[in-house]
Design an enzyme around this catalytic site. Structure first.
Site, mmCIF file in Angstrom:
data_model
loop_
_atom_site.group_PDB
_atom_site.id
_atom_site.type_symbol
_atom_site.label_atom_id
_atom_site.label_comp_id
_atom_site.label_asym_id
_atom_site.label_seq_id
_atom_site.Cartn_x
_atom_site.Cartn_y
_atom_site.Cartn_z
ATOM 1 N N ASP A 101 0.848 -1.195 0.000
ATOM 2 C CA ASP A 101 0.000 0.000 0.000
ATOM 3 C C ASP A 101 0.886 1.249 0.000
ATOM 4 O OD1 ASP A 101 -2.007 -1.835 0.445
ATOM 5 O OD2 ASP A 101 -2.053 -1.477 2.611
HETATM 6 N N1 URA Z 1 -0.898 -5.982 3.979
HETATM 7 C C1 URA Z 1 -1.448 -4.758 3.954
HETATM 8 O O1 URA Z 1 -2.510 -4.535 4.543
HETATM 9 N N2 URA Z 1 -0.816 -3.787 3.274
HETATM 10 C C2 URA Z 1 0.358 -3.975 2.636
HETATM 11 O O2 URA Z 1 0.900 -3.035 2.047
HETATM 12 C C3 URA Z 1 0.908 -5.260 2.673
HETATM 13 C C4 URA Z 1 0.261 -6.247 3.347
#
Ligand code: URA
Length: 229
Positions: A101
């Site tokens: 993310d």
């Molecule tokens: N899980 C998440 O919620 N976000 C990420 O970026 C990676 C794994």
């Protein structure tokens, strides 16, 4: 790879110039003239342009320490792209093997090798991903078993695969998951009534984020890392 792409990549010619060479029979594949620019060729083919053998472009494999605010996409976005952190003439051909993310930091693997990224991200392969997680509310010891049993996420009927949770202090944990569902770690904590405030990926399979690599920096993977992910 398409023949015209390989030819223009290896020779610096434009696609239109490549077409002329193909039309004139100046390109041979395994000794035979090739005229179809869209032909799929592989490293097993011997390809010559006016008698000179083409060097097959090698693949690139990179580890990046992703900072906050960048996205693992190859398409235009309101956030800057992780590939923009890699100043190299081959960087535009990179794609990420699995995403983080925009708010998540840590290890991102990028490559030009589609088969390798598929192997890293394939659900059939158990490639552990390790995250350091900072949460809002104090962590309860029962959560360790809950993660090990699998958590039912909102809008997802199938529970997550067993995940390992190590409690490091009241609001910090290390989580190891073997899947790559959308926002998985944030959703696992949300399903348990908590909230992820910081999320940092430390490792994918056997590849650990290099401690020498500050946020925003990258390096090529070693051949051992590429082979043993
Ligand atoms: N899980 C998440 O919620 N976000 C990420 O970026 C990676 C794994």
């Amino acid at each position: 790879m398409r023949l015209d792409r390989l030819l223009s990549h290896s020779s610096g010619l434009s696609r239109n110039q490549v077409k002329v060479f193909l039309h004139n029979g100046d390109v041979l594949i395994d000794g035979l003239p090739a005229r179809n620019s869209g032909l799929q060729v592989s490293a097993h083919n011997r390809i010559t342009l006016e008698g000179v053998e083409l060097v097959w472009p090698r693949d690139y494999y990179v580890m990046l320490h992703k900072p906050v605010g960048y996205v693992c996409s190859t398409e235009e976005s309101s956030h800057p792209l992780v590939a923009s952190l890699i100043a190299h003439n081959w960087a535009s051909g990179l794609h990420s093997a699995g995403r983080l993310d925009a708010d998540t930091t840590g290890l991102v693997l990028l490559t030009t090798d589609g088969a390798w990224s598929h192997a890293v991200t394939s659900p059939r392969r158990v490639c552990a991903k390790v995250y350091l997680v900072g949460v809002k509310h104090p962590l309860q010891p029962e959560l360790v078993q809950r993660f090990a049993d699998g958590v039912v996420l909102k809008d997802d009927a199938v529970p997550t695969k067993p995940a390992r949770l190590e409690l490091l202090d009241p609001v910090t944990a290390r989580v190891t998951v073997h899947e790559g569902r959308y926002h998985q770690v944030r959703r696992m904590f949300a399903a348990c009534g908590n909230r992820v405030e910081t999320l940092h990926r430390e490792a994918i399979g056997n590849i650990k984020l290099d401690a020498e690599l500050p946020a925003g920096q990258w390096r090529e993977l070693t051949p051992e890392e590429v082979a043993n992910v």
